[in-house]
Each structure stands twice: as C-alpha cells, then as structure tokens.
Write a protein that holds these residues in place. Structure first.
Motif, PDB file in Angstrom:
ATOM      1  N   ASN A 186       0.733   5.284   1.480  1.00 47.49           N
ATOM      2  CA  ASN A 186       0.050   6.174   2.380  1.00 47.49           C
ATOM      3  C   ASN A 186       0.790   7.479   2.182  1.00 47.49           C
ATOM      4  O   ASN A 186       1.890   7.668   1.851  1.00 47.49           O
ATOM      5  CB  ASN A 186       0.130   6.003   3.886  1.00 47.49           C
ATOM      6  N   GLU A 200       0.992  -1.236   0.021  1.00 46.65           N
ATOM      7  CA  GLU A 200       0.102  -0.099  -0.121  1.00 46.65           C
ATOM      8  C   GLU A 200       0.831   1.285   0.119  1.00 46.65           C
ATOM      9  O   GLU A 200       2.182   1.219   0.092  1.00 46.65           O
ATOM     10  CB  GLU A 200      -0.878   0.079   1.190  1.00 46.65           C
ATOM     11  N   PRO A 219       2.306   3.351  14.257  1.00 42.20           N
ATOM     12  CA  PRO A 219       3.374   4.145  14.994  1.00 42.20           C
ATOM     13  C   PRO A 219       4.610   4.429  14.404  1.00 42.20           C
ATOM     14  O   PRO A 219       5.580   5.116  15.091  1.00 42.20           O
ATOM     15  CB  PRO A 219       3.671   3.073  15.858  1.00 42.20           C
ATOM     16  N   GLU A 220       4.980   4.119  13.024  1.00 45.28           N
ATOM     17  CA  GLU A 220       6.179   4.641  12.456  1.00 45.28           C
ATOM     18  C   GLU A 220       6.765   5.953  12.867  1.00 45.28           C
ATOM     19  O   GLU A 220       8.142   5.966  12.922  1.00 45.28           O
ATOM     20  CB  GLU A 220       6.286   4.366  11.032  1.00 45.28           C
ATOM     21  N   ARG A 267       1.117  10.257   4.413  1.00 39.51           N
ATOM     22  CA  ARG A 267       1.447  10.915   5.612  1.00 39.51           C
ATOM     23  C   ARG A 267       2.469  10.124   6.472  1.00 39.51           C
ATOM     24  O   ARG A 267       2.808   8.978   5.853  1.00 39.51           O
ATOM     25  CB  ARG A 267      -0.053  10.767   6.516  1.00 39.51           C
ATOM     26  N   GLY A 313       3.652   7.436   9.238  1.00 40.11           N
ATOM     27  CA  GLY A 313       2.575   6.036   9.622  1.00 40.11           C
ATOM     28  C   GLY A 313       2.514   6.312  11.122  1.00 40.11           C
ATOM     29  O   GLY A 313       3.428   7.068  11.815  1.00 40.11           O
TER      30      GLY A 313
END
Ligand code: AMP
Ligand code: GLY
Length: 435
Positions: A292, A290, A298-299, A294, A296
């Motif tokens: 994203n 996938e 908790p990344e 933004r 992550g």
C-alpha cells in the motif's frame, strides 16, 4: 507557522490530525473530506466538504489557504494523481505521486516490482484479462489459489479457495464477474502462514521503519467470513511480533527499502510518503501479500498512538529530504485497536442508525459517521475504533475491549483481536508451519 491540510476524515485521519495538532511546531490544520468528522473538525481552522476525486477543487482550495504541506490519508486520491496536481501547483505532499502509488493501485505492477527486488518474495501467479485459461491455472496450483481483482477494492477484492470459493467453478464465476465489469485479475498461489504489516516513512532517499502490526482482515471471530478493510490490529511493546525473529523483521525492512528504490529506478519518480508492506511468514520464508502507498487503517492508530518523535517534524523532514537525520522513536507500549462496524458489514452494512459514544475520548477514533447537529449516524463502512495502550498486551486488549463496548448502535466487533488466546494460537500455528 505551517498550514497543514489533511485529505480524508476516517479514523486514520483522526490519528494523523491529533499528531499534527500535538506538534511543537506551530501549525494551523485544515481538512478536505466528503463528510465532517467531529473529531477532525474540532482540531481544524477550516474544513472543506468535497468528494476526494475532485482533484482540481482540492488543489484550488490548498492554494487559496496557502497550504505548506498536505498529508493524504486514503488511496483513491493518490491513484487519481492528487499529489501530482498539488506538486504542479508548488504544494508539497506526504504521499506518493500516482506513478509510484501504482504499487497499491495495480497488484500486477506490484508483483513486477517485487520480482525486480527479489523474485522469492512473490507467490506463483498469473495475470488474466479474460477467463479462457483460468481453470488450467487453478489446476496447476492444485486448487490452492487466490483470485485478486487488479485495482482498488478497499481490501475486499480478494477471494480465497477453501474460504470464499468452494470449487474451481466458483472461482471461474468470480473471474467472469470481474471481466464482465471491465476489470482484470491475478490468480496467485494460496500462501499459508502469519501476516504482518510493516510501514515505513520514506523521503525518496531514506526509509524509517515503524513497529510491526498484525491486522485482522476477516470479518468474524476465528478469522472467518469475508475480507474487510481490517477489523482490528495489535502491536507489541518490543515493536516486533511474537511469531517473528529479528531476522524476519530486518528482511521485511530491507524489502521495503528495496521496493522504494526499485520504484524510483523503474518510474523515475521517488517514493515519498508512507510505504506499507503486507507480508506473510510461510514455510518458504517471507512473502509479500500486497503493498500500500499510505498509512494502514487501522495500523495508523497503533503506531501513531505510540509515536514519540514529533510527527510534523517527521513530515517536514520528508519534505526536505532530511529524514536520515531524524531519530524516529516509539514508546515501548503494546497496543490493541478494535473496530466497531455496522451489522451486515462488509457485504450489506446497516447505515443511518444512531451511534452513541464519547467523542472527546482520545482513545476513540470515529470513522464512517455522519454528524447531524449533535447526533452521529452510521455511514455504512467501519464506524469507530478504540485503542488500548499498555506495557502488556493483555492489559491493552482489556482496555480496547472495554472501550469499544462503550460505542452503541447496531454494531459488532471482534472480541478475539489481541487476546492472549488468539496470539498464542498464532504462535503455535506458525511453529507447526515452520516445522
Ligand atoms: P490484499 O488486498 O492483497 O491484502 O488481500 C487481502 C487478504 O487476502 C490478505 O490480507 C490475505 O489475508 C489474503 N491474501 C491475499 N493474497 C494471498 C495469497 N497469495 N495467499 C494467501 N492469502 C492471500
Ligand atoms: N489495514 C489494511 C489496509 O489499510 O489496507
């Protein structure tokens, strides 16, 4: 003096707020969020309580407070065009406009963009707007398939054969539920391998990559149970992961760069903000799970807690399109982040119970909590995260485990995240898959 507005107030936004307030560049911090997070509000000069879908209200607030820079945490305001509206009001955001945030908002769009970059990074897949040929395609995939709701579901819209779907008929039921709800979905080949996240700062021209992180999406130990927003994450002091070679890392970095370029070419809008690639190393090479648009969660807690370069300087260089001139550096430390979540999470989370913790602890990140005077009550989503940091992953895990145990309430967490045992089993599994 810079006025900085943070949109959102979960654990990820606590991490962002701390980095902004640690900056050498003088700034005043503001936040807009539906709830007041005491760890964010203690750093802010003003806090605007508002739902994040109130785009016009947020823009008016940002104009009133003479905001120079907005940092958008979660995906929903990006999908709703908050960055477009702020831009129209002359306010810059570290976050993409909705045309390119579509890389996260629509899984079908993401797959099309990835096809344009490198077809081999995509699994076999098909888009569905009705269920008439669902069983045919499931059969074609040999019953190893994944059904993905095509929209934002906080990481919970994906169901996997053999784990969440016991038979093709159960798959068809899930597909029917989506169609009845007015949605559409993708069916994808079920990929087998180890997942990892690579986030990159992007200014529309240049990408600067962050250390790799491994998330744990499943709710329970041993990677069982439903998918969640992420139960915890770890990263290594060399900024790689033990099951990946240098060449895999550069391939993932190249993919983020190609995706940023292709998004610009395809939409006419540059990708500005944080591009997050979710990858899997498989026997057939690196595949995209996938994208994203933004940081992550908790990344963000892993990477921002070891970011050496001034975060606000990076944000301003994104604003000035001068990211190429910034040396983005991270400490050589391993990190382990564990989330404590309410009993019953993600399907039927308990909420409203008292949460006890040391709010002033800089390694603790409050997430879905409501503060009532001095009391904290659980909001129902992930409650709080704790980051352990050390040269060695073993010590980082120990610190994280000890820290998260200190958070009291009707909560559970995954004890296995970041343990040597789990990481070794992943390396072994990857070796077996690669053959
Ligand atoms: P996503 O929301 O697309 O990240 O999916 C959530 C989780 O579902 C991922 O982190 C993977 O663990 C799993 N997943 C998604 N797509 C696939 C796929 N094609 N094959 C295997 N697992 C997948
Ligand atoms: N940790 C996965 C996400 O932020 O979507």
């Amino acid at each position: 003096m810079k006025n900085v507005l943070i949109v959102g107030s979960g654990a990820r936004e606590v991490a962002i707020a701390r980095k902004v307030s640690d900056s050498k560049i003088e700034n005043s911090l503001f936040c807009v969020s539906p709830d007041s997070n005491p760890q964010v509000s203690s750093l802010c000069v003003d806090y605007f309580i508002s739902p994040l879908d109130q785009v016009e209200k947020i823009v008016s607030y940002a104009s009133l407070k003479r905001i120079d820079l907005v940092i958008v945490g979660p995906e929903n305001p990006l999908a709703l065009g908050l960055v477009n509206a702020l831009d129209a009001a002359g306010i810059f955001s570290v976050g993409p406009k909705k045309e390119v945030a579509l890389i996260e908002t629509s899984k079908a769009f993401a797959r099309k963009i990835i096809d344009l970059c490198d077809k081999n990074k995509n699994p076999k897949r098909k888009e569905f707007h009705n269920t008439s040929s669902v069983l045919d395609f499931i059969n074609e995939l040999g019953e190893n398939y994944v059904i993905k709701y095509d929209g934002l579901m906080g990481g919970k819209g994906v169901k996997i054969s053999g784990e969440h779907l016991a038979s093709p008929e159960e798959g068809l039921d899930y597909a029917n539920d989506i169609i009845r709800g007015g949605g559409s979905f993708l069916i994808e080949e079920k990929l087998v391998g180890e997942e990892f996240s690579l986030m990159s700062f992007c200014d529309g021209k240049t990408c600067k990559h962050m250390p790799l992180v491994q998330d744990h999406k499943r709710a329970f130990e041993g990677d069982r149970g439903p998918n969640t927003g992420g139960m915890g994450t770890y990263s290594f002091s060399d900024h790689g992961l033990p099951f990946l070679k240098e060449s895999h890392i550069s391939e993932a970095q190249k993919t983020n760069e190609l995706v940023a370029k292709e998004l610009h070419k395809n939409t006419g809008t540059p990708f500005v903000g944080i591009l997050y690639g979710g990858f899997m190393l498989t026997r057939q090479g690196i595949k995209v799970i996938e994208y994203n648009a933004r940081f992550g969660d908790p990344e963000a807690m892993n990477v921002l807690s070891i970011l050496k370069t001034d975060f606000l300087e990076i944000c301003l260089s994104i604003m000035n399109e001068s990211l190429s001139g910034v040396d983005v550096q991270f400490d050589s430390l391993s990190t382990v982040c564990k989330y404590a979540v309410p009993l019953g999470y993600p399907n039927k989370p308990e909420k409203g119970f008292l949460v006890g913790c040391d709010v002033d602890n800089k390694n603790l990140y409050l997430a879905s909590v409501k503060s009532e005077g001095k009391e904290l009550r659980a909001g129902g989503s992930r409650t709080a995260a704790y980051v352990g940091k050390s040269q060695h992953i073993k010590e980082a895990e120990k610190l994280s485990e000890e820290g998260i145990r200190e958070v009291s309430g009707n909560l559970f967490h995954r004890k296995d995240i970041g343990t040597e045992e789990l990481i070794e089993s992943r390396v072994k599994r990857m070796q077996e898959i690669l053959g």
